[in-house]
Scaffold this motif. Structure first.
Motif, short mmCIF file in Angstrom:
data_model
loop_
_atom_site.label_atom_id
_atom_site.label_comp_id
_atom_site.label_asym_id
_atom_site.label_seq_id
_atom_site.Cartn_x
_atom_site.Cartn_y
_atom_site.Cartn_z
N ASP A 62 1.18 -1.19 0.47
CA ASP A 62 -0.31 0.32 -0.18
C ASP A 62 0.72 1.31 0.26
O ASP A 62 0.56 2.64 -0.13
CB ASP A 62 -0.75 -0.06 0.79
N VAL A 98 -2.59 14.51 -1.80
CA VAL A 98 -2.18 13.16 -1.00
C VAL A 98 -0.92 13.75 -0.11
O VAL A 98 -0.15 13.36 -0.26
CB VAL A 98 -2.36 11.84 -1.97
N THR A 144 3.51 6.75 2.69
CA THR A 144 2.78 6.22 3.69
C THR A 144 1.59 7.16 2.94
O THR A 144 1.00 7.68 4.32
CB THR A 144 2.61 5.64 4.77
N PRO A 145 0.18 7.54 1.96
CA PRO A 145 -0.12 8.21 2.26
C PRO A 145 -1.15 8.34 3.36
O PRO A 145 -1.72 7.11 3.98
CB PRO A 145 -1.37 7.67 0.94
N THR A 147 -4.93 8.28 5.52
CA THR A 147 -6.10 7.90 4.49
C THR A 147 -7.13 9.16 5.47
O THR A 147 -7.30 9.42 6.15
CB THR A 147 -6.54 6.93 4.00
N ARG A 148 -8.11 9.75 4.17
CA ARG A 148 -9.17 10.01 5.91
C ARG A 148 -9.88 9.41 6.30
O ARG A 148 -11.02 8.81 5.32
CB ARG A 148 -9.98 11.36 5.03
N SER A 149 -10.07 10.09 7.32
CA SER A 149 -11.31 8.87 8.01
C SER A 149 -12.89 9.28 8.53
O SER A 149 -12.80 10.70 8.78
CB SER A 149 -10.86 8.22 9.93
#
Length: 149
Positions: A62, A98, A144-145, A147-149
């Motif tokens: 990932d 990102v 490591t991108p 991510t939005r939660s």
């Protein structure tokens, strides 16, 4: 595309099209296919200013890996020092911005990562051999991108 203007034009192209003329020139010269390129934006370690660099990237799981080869020369690229000082960065990848976190691979994890990336980046072993003559290891930076939660 050489010098300050060439680098500026390449950053513009990667930002707005996702394509790097410089990466394309290197690929063409080496007789290899074009490697996808991202625009890495870091915070300057001393200046605090934003600094952007177009870099070929290699997907591993990932994460994305960029190599601080600097042509196998005697010093690491400045973006490596910037990421060591502040691992938060931004990636412009496929024209999308990102946020990401970076870490420089070390020890046994680096050795394993090196073998994975060297299968994709066909010039990495040669760059490492050249860098070793100057007493340095090519930094492998794992991005490591976030991510939005």
């Amino acid at each position: 595309l050489r010098g300050r203007w060439g680098a500026a034009i390449d950053r513009f192209l990667v930002r707005w099209t996702g394509f790097s003329m410089i990466t394309w020139q290197y690929s063409l010269a080496a007789g290899r296919p074009y490697t996808p390129t991202l625009l890495l934006t870091t915070v300057g370690a001393r200046s605090g200013r934003l600094r952007s660099s177009p870099l070929p990237y290699y997907p591993v799981g990932d994460d994305l890996v960029v190599c601080g080869s600097k042509g196998g020369g005697p010093t690491n690229p400045m973006w490596v020092a910037n990421l060591r000082a502040n691992p938060l960065c931004w990636l412009r990848i496929r024209r999308q911005l990102v946020p990401a976190r970076a870490r420089v691979a070390e020890g046994a994890g680096r050795d394993e990562l090196f073998e994975s990336v060297a299968q994709i980046h066909l010039g990495l072993r040669r760059y490492q051999q050249q860098a070793a003559t100057h007493g340095r290891q090519v930094p492998l930076v794992v991005l490591t991108p976030m991510t939005r939660s």
